[in-house]
Scaffold this active site. Structure first.
Site, PDB file in Angstrom:
ATOM      1  N   CYS A 179       0.592  -1.392   0.046  1.00  0.00           N
ATOM      2  CA  CYS A 179      -0.018  -0.024   0.042  1.00  0.00           C
ATOM      3  C   CYS A 179       0.835   1.274   0.096  1.00  0.00           C
ATOM      4  CB  CYS A 179      -0.959   0.064   1.234  1.00  0.00           C
ATOM      5  SG  CYS A 179      -2.023   1.486   1.199  1.00  0.00           S
ATOM      6  N   TRP A 214      -1.717   4.569  -4.875  1.00  0.00           N
ATOM      7  CA  TRP A 214      -2.238   5.590  -5.382  1.00  0.00           C
ATOM      8  C   TRP A 214      -1.179   6.632  -5.805  1.00  0.00           C
ATOM      9  CZ3 TRP A 214      -2.821   4.665  -0.259  1.00  0.00           C
ATOM     10  CH2 TRP A 214      -2.078   5.411   0.658  1.00  0.00           C
TER      11      TRP A 214
HETATM   12  C1  LIG Z   1      -7.516   4.584  -3.305  1.00  0.00           C
HETATM   13  C2  LIG Z   1      -6.750   5.796  -2.610  1.00  0.00           C
HETATM   14  C3  LIG Z   1      -6.517   5.571  -1.262  1.00  0.00           C
HETATM   15  C4  LIG Z   1      -5.688   6.897  -0.741  1.00  0.00           C
HETATM   16  N1  LIG Z   1      -5.462   6.741   0.697  1.00  0.00           N
HETATM   17  C5  LIG Z   1      -5.048   7.853   1.153  1.00  0.00           C
HETATM   18  C6  LIG Z   1      -4.274   7.676   2.443  1.00  0.00           C
HETATM   19  O1  LIG Z   1      -4.562   6.570   3.270  1.00  0.00           O
HETATM   20  N2  LIG Z   1      -3.562   8.866   2.981  1.00  0.00           N
HETATM   21  C7  LIG Z   1      -3.574   9.912   1.989  1.00  0.00           C
HETATM   22  O2  LIG Z   1      -2.819  10.833   2.842  1.00  0.00           O
HETATM   23  N3  LIG Z   1      -3.903  10.045   1.103  1.00  0.00           N
HETATM   24  C8  LIG Z   1      -4.493   8.936   0.447  1.00  0.00           C
HETATM   25  N4  LIG Z   1      -4.896   9.169  -0.871  1.00  0.00           N
HETATM   26  C9  LIG Z   1      -4.907  10.476  -1.629  1.00  0.00           C
HETATM   27  C10 LIG Z   1      -6.021  11.483  -1.339  1.00  0.00           C
HETATM   28  O3  LIG Z   1      -7.027  10.774  -1.895  1.00  0.00           O
HETATM   29  C11 LIG Z   1      -6.003  12.876  -1.644  1.00  0.00           C
HETATM   30  O4  LIG Z   1      -5.469  12.472  -3.003  1.00  0.00           O
HETATM   31  C12 LIG Z   1      -4.716  13.384  -0.924  1.00  0.00           C
HETATM   32  O5  LIG Z   1      -5.072  13.630   0.314  1.00  0.00           O
HETATM   33  C13 LIG Z   1      -4.555  14.731  -1.370  1.00  0.00           C
HETATM   34  O6  LIG Z   1      -5.719  15.565  -1.429  1.00  0.00           O
HETATM   35  P1  LIG Z   1      -5.860  17.321  -1.506  1.00  0.00           P
HETATM   36  O7  LIG Z   1      -7.422  17.581  -1.750  1.00  0.00           O
HETATM   37  O8  LIG Z   1      -5.324  17.559  -0.203  1.00  0.00           O
HETATM   38  O9  LIG Z   1      -4.912  17.625  -2.437  1.00  0.00           O
HETATM   39  P2  LIG Z   1      -5.255  18.215  -3.932  1.00  0.00           P
HETATM   40  O10 LIG Z   1      -5.923  19.558  -3.896  1.00  0.00           O
HETATM   41  O11 LIG Z   1      -6.064  17.010  -4.680  1.00  0.00           O
HETATM   42  O12 LIG Z   1      -3.812  18.349  -4.595  1.00  0.00           O
HETATM   43  C14 LIG Z   1      -2.990  17.284  -4.801  1.00  0.00           C
HETATM   44  C15 LIG Z   1      -2.154  17.542  -5.970  1.00  0.00           C
HETATM   45  O13 LIG Z   1      -1.427  18.642  -5.853  1.00  0.00           O
HETATM   46  C16 LIG Z   1      -0.177  18.371  -6.489  1.00  0.00           C
HETATM   47  N5  LIG Z   1       0.938  18.312  -5.714  1.00  0.00           N
HETATM   48  C17 LIG Z   1       1.044  17.665  -4.538  1.00  0.00           C
HETATM   49  N6  LIG Z   1       2.480  17.814  -4.267  1.00  0.00           N
HETATM   50  C18 LIG Z   1       3.039  18.671  -5.016  1.00  0.00           C
HETATM   51  C19 LIG Z   1       4.127  19.011  -5.146  1.00  0.00           C
HETATM   52  N7  LIG Z   1       5.113  18.927  -3.889  1.00  0.00           N
HETATM   53  N8  LIG Z   1       4.584  19.837  -6.102  1.00  0.00           N
HETATM   54  C20 LIG Z   1       3.627  19.994  -6.722  1.00  0.00           C
HETATM   55  N9  LIG Z   1       2.452  19.745  -7.093  1.00  0.00           N
HETATM   56  C21 LIG Z   1       2.054  18.913  -5.978  1.00  0.00           C
HETATM   57  C22 LIG Z   1      -0.467  17.184  -7.304  1.00  0.00           C
HETATM   58  O14 LIG Z   1      -0.837  17.617  -8.792  1.00  0.00           O
HETATM   59  C23 LIG Z   1      -1.554  16.638  -6.470  1.00  0.00           C
HETATM   60  O15 LIG Z   1      -2.383  15.650  -7.344  1.00  0.00           O
HETATM   61  C24 LIG Z   1      -5.575   8.078  -1.562  1.00  0.00           C
HETATM   62  C25 LIG Z   1      -6.006   8.143  -2.639  1.00  0.00           C
HETATM   63  C26 LIG Z   1      -6.847   7.117  -3.557  1.00  0.00           C
HETATM   64  C27 LIG Z   1      -7.131   7.227  -4.926  1.00  0.00           C
HETATM   65  N1  LIG Z   2      -1.969  12.392  -4.505  1.00  0.00           N
HETATM   66  C1  LIG Z   2      -1.618  12.863  -3.516  1.00  0.00           C
HETATM   67  O1  LIG Z   2      -1.925  14.319  -3.442  1.00  0.00           O
HETATM   68  C2  LIG Z   2      -0.812  12.066  -2.389  1.00  0.00           C
HETATM   69  C3  LIG Z   2      -1.245  12.391  -1.024  1.00  0.00           C
HETATM   70  C4  LIG Z   2      -0.465  11.686  -0.080  1.00  0.00           C
HETATM   71  C5  LIG Z   2       0.645  10.829  -0.626  1.00  0.00           C
HETATM   72  N2  LIG Z   2       1.050  10.802  -1.918  1.00  0.00           N
HETATM   73  C6  LIG Z   2       1.978  10.151  -2.463  1.00  0.00           C
HETATM   74  O2  LIG Z   2       2.003   8.780  -1.863  1.00  0.00           O
HETATM   75  C7  LIG Z   2       3.504   8.523  -1.671  1.00  0.00           C
HETATM   76  C8  LIG Z   2       3.614   8.466  -0.200  1.00  0.00           C
HETATM   77  O3  LIG Z   2       3.465   9.724   0.465  1.00  0.00           O
HETATM   78  P1  LIG Z   2       3.885   9.811   2.068  1.00  0.00           P
HETATM   79  O4  LIG Z   2       3.954  11.131   2.490  1.00  0.00           O
HETATM   80  O5  LIG Z   2       2.976   8.966   2.965  1.00  0.00           O
HETATM   81  O6  LIG Z   2       5.312   9.202   2.300  1.00  0.00           O
HETATM   82  P2  LIG Z   2       6.611   9.775   2.161  1.00  0.00           P
HETATM   83  O7  LIG Z   2       6.750  10.374   3.614  1.00  0.00           O
HETATM   84  O8  LIG Z   2       7.085  10.707   1.138  1.00  0.00           O
HETATM   85  O9  LIG Z   2       7.553   8.484   1.957  1.00  0.00           O
HETATM   86  C9  LIG Z   2       7.689   7.363   3.011  1.00  0.00           C
HETATM   87  C10 LIG Z   2       8.878   6.388   2.639  1.00  0.00           C
HETATM   88  O10 LIG Z   2       9.081   6.140   1.519  1.00  0.00           O
HETATM   89  C11 LIG Z   2      10.200   6.252   1.038  1.00  0.00           C
HETATM   90  N3  LIG Z   2      10.365   6.185  -0.574  1.00  0.00           N
HETATM   91  C12 LIG Z   2      10.395   6.862  -1.397  1.00  0.00           C
HETATM   92  N4  LIG Z   2      10.493   6.411  -2.764  1.00  0.00           N
HETATM   93  C13 LIG Z   2      10.548   5.073  -2.434  1.00  0.00           C
HETATM   94  C14 LIG Z   2      10.528   3.922  -3.176  1.00  0.00           C
HETATM   95  N5  LIG Z   2      10.572   4.139  -4.568  1.00  0.00           N
HETATM   96  N6  LIG Z   2      10.579   3.006  -2.712  1.00  0.00           N
HETATM   97  C15 LIG Z   2      10.279   2.704  -1.359  1.00  0.00           C
HETATM   98  N7  LIG Z   2      10.141   3.780  -0.407  1.00  0.00           N
HETATM   99  C16 LIG Z   2      10.387   4.896  -1.060  1.00  0.00           C
HETATM  100  C17 LIG Z   2      10.533   7.695   1.477  1.00  0.00           C
HETATM  101  O11 LIG Z   2      12.019   7.917   1.320  1.00  0.00           O
HETATM  102  P3  LIG Z   2      12.594   9.344   0.819  1.00  0.00           P
HETATM  103  O12 LIG Z   2      11.614  10.352   0.845  1.00  0.00           O
HETATM  104  O13 LIG Z   2      13.826   9.606   1.680  1.00  0.00           O
HETATM  105  O14 LIG Z   2      13.265   9.015  -0.417  1.00  0.00           O
HETATM  106  C18 LIG Z   2      10.338   7.632   2.952  1.00  0.00           C
HETATM  107  O15 LIG Z   2      11.169   7.035   3.711  1.00  0.00           O
HETATM  108  C19 LIG Z   2       4.312   9.730  -1.999  1.00  0.00           C
HETATM  109  O16 LIG Z   2       4.900   9.188  -3.400  1.00  0.00           O
HETATM  110  C20 LIG Z   2       3.158  10.805  -2.364  1.00  0.00           C
HETATM  111  O17 LIG Z   2       3.645  11.843  -3.517  1.00  0.00           O
HETATM  112  C21 LIG Z   2       0.226  11.577  -3.015  1.00  0.00           C
END
Ligand SMILES: Cc1cc2nc3c(=O)[nH]c(=O)nc-3n(C[C@H](O)[C@H](O)[C@H](O)COP(=O)(O)OP(=O)(O)OC[C@H]3O[C@@H](n4cnc5c(N)ncnc54)[C@H](O)[C@@H]3O)c2cc1C
Ligand SMILES: NC(=O)c1ccc[n+]([C@@H]2O[C@H](COP(=O)([O-])OP(=O)(O)OC[C@H]3O[C@@H](n4cnc5c(N)ncnc54)[C@H](OP(=O)(O)O)[C@@H]3O)[C@@H](O)[C@H]2O)c1
Length: 434
Positions: free
Chosen positions: A386, A433
């Protein structure tokens, strides 16, 4: 050519106005089960606690109270949250568009036979549309830029917008750089190109619908069937244009305090998933979840703890967890150690990626534990992954291939078949995701 025509209303009674309901008028005033995507339950938040011990990031443990909803869930399911956009941002939008946000309006499909009569629930006010129905923070698509080019007299801005909308290599490059790489939202485009002045109703037609956000449920109903927990990382970053951006849902949830009765509740619904513990508790499980990827496994481990308390024979329960620093973002550390102490967790492998010069990730520990992983697979064990879909899940899959090749004495092709078979039998599941 517009798809919707504007109708303004000046004398609609308030009970006929949509105030944020995703579908049925009044569904948020009179709550009636069953609750699902079109009829979310308004849950109160009973816990909102910081999980990071220090550092500048934030990870929230949030608990929703679903008492009286008749919603049932299992560990491994997802909960969806309908967020609300930031009200200061909505005001900024209104000011930039020179609009009266209190105006009641409808957008009606010009094709009267179309099944979709309105792009979002109408009649409503512009404020409600911008707060609840429209995605005002993502990057606008090229067709939107093309439409915007009609609303400027400035030849340079008009050409600039039109060129980004062109399907040529130069157009795509310009769009990728100016919009995507600089993370410009529609408001940023309007702020950076002051000559462009579209009417608010057309902007409402062009913006995509604000989507619900999904979270892996991080609790077990066996502990408390009326509480649903999530583990969410706050999204915060600064764009190349120097603008501070926050995730819509996570920044909205961050401000919700359980003690505040005046806080509006959170519209939620549960989505069933296939991410399930084995039917027989005696089957061993290997869980791999760095960062927020730990979320569903907290629920799984709670489930296994309850099964042990009920006197059931529970198989080995192995967790691989990773974070940046042991003393910073090792979320649920105390709980995990307690699970290890009481024997619910039989092994806990932690990868602290930034606590030494070279990176250590969960997949490195998985490789170190290859004999153990193979032993559990041979016992019929299940594997769960996950979190990050982009890199981690792929890297873990590679290591699993290597383990099966080495210990199963198989070719790469045979190892792929072995893992494919595991997937089809529900023995290798991913909840990832990006
Ligand atoms: C099945 C599923 C399970 C999930 N479970 C979890 C979970 O357990 N915990 C969790 O935290 N999230 C989880 N997510 C992600 C969650 O649904 C949201 O996408 C996340 O919380 C962000 O939502 P938001 O509205 O705060 O951000 P949004 O307003 O949607 O903004 C997010 C967007 O900002 C942009 N962005 C983010 N970081 C950066 C960056 N550093 N630089 C530039 N752009 C950036 C990206 O385009 C990203 O898609 C899950 C998603 C799915 C589909
Ligand atoms: N859609 C969204 O907006 C959304 C929301 C939540 C999370 N996410 C994504 O979900 C992921 C997890 O986020 P998080 O904040 O929970 O975790 P995180 O704190 O960014 O990462 C958890 C751990 O995973 C490590 N890691 C990085 N790359 C890895 C790889 N290829 N394989 C295994 N471990 C790796 C990180 O190491 P280092 O950082 O030291 O490399 C860190 O130790 C991120 O990619 C994040 O962008 C997306």
């Amino acid at each position: 050519m517009r798809q919707y025509s504007l109708q303004t209303h000046d004398d609609i009674p308030s009970e006929k106005l949509f105030t944020g309901e995703p579908a049925r008028l009044g569904s948020t005033r009179t709550q009636k089960p069953p609750f699902e995507a079109k009829n979310p339950f308004l849950a109160s938040i009973t816990v909102n606690r910081e999980l990071h011990k220090k550092g500048d990031r934030s990870c929230m443990h949030i608990e929703f109270d679903i008492t009286g909803s008749r919603i049932r869930y299992d560990a491994g399911d997802h909960i969806a949250v309908y967020p609300t956009n930031n009200s200061e941002l909505v005001d900024r939008f209104g000011q930039r568009l020179n609009a009266d946000l209190g105006q009641v309006f409808s957008l009606n499909n010009v094709d009267e036979d179309a099944s979709k009569k309105h792009p979002f629930p109408c009649p409503t006010t512009y404020r409600t549309a911008l707060l609840h129905y429209l995605d005002i923070t993502s990057c606008p698509r090229t067709n939107v830029l093309k439409e915007l080019s009609d609303y400027t007299e400035d030849a340079k801005d008009k050409a600039f917008l039109a060129s980004m909308a062109q399907a040529t290599p130069e157009g795509k490059e310009l769009y990728t750089d100016w919009i995507i790489n600089h993370h410009r939202t529609l408001l940023h485009v309007l702020e950076d190109l002051p000559s462009v002045n579209p009417p608010i109703d057309h902007v409402c037609e062009l913006l995509p619908r604000l989507q619900a956000r999904y979270y892996s449920i991080s609790s077990s109903p066996k502990i408390n069937a009326t509480t649903v927990a999530i583990t969410a990382v706050l999204i915060e970053y600064t764009t190349k244009t120097g603008r501070h951006q926050q995730g819509v849902a996570t920044s909205w949830l961050k401000l919700k305090r359980p003690t505040d009765d005046l806080q509006p509740k959170v519209p939620v619904f549960v989505r069933k998933s296939q991410f399930r513990l084995p039917f027989k508790p005696s089957i061993p499980v290997i869980m791999i979840g760095p960062g927020t990827g730990l979320a569903p496994f907290r629920g799984f481990i709670q489930d296994r703890q309850c099964q042990r308390k009920d006197g059931k024979p529970v198989g080995e329960t192995v967790l691989f967890f990773g974070c940046r620093h042991e003393d910073e973002d090792f979320i649920y550390e105390d709980e995990l150690k307690a699970f290890l102490e009481d024997g619910t967790l039989t092994q806990l492998h932690t990868a602290f990626s930034r606590d030494q010069p070279e990176k250590i990730y969960v997949q490195h520990l998985l490789r170190q534990q290859k004999d153990e992983v193979w032993r559990l697979l041979e016992l019929g064990g299940h594997i769960y992954v996950c979190g990050d879909a982009r890199h981690m899940a792929h890297d873990v899959d590679e290591v699993l291939h290597d383990i099966v090749i080495e210990h199963g004495n198989m070719t790469r092709e045979k190892a792929s078949d072995y893992l494919k078979k595991m997937r089809s039998r529900g023995r290798y599941s991913c909840d990832v995701w990006s």
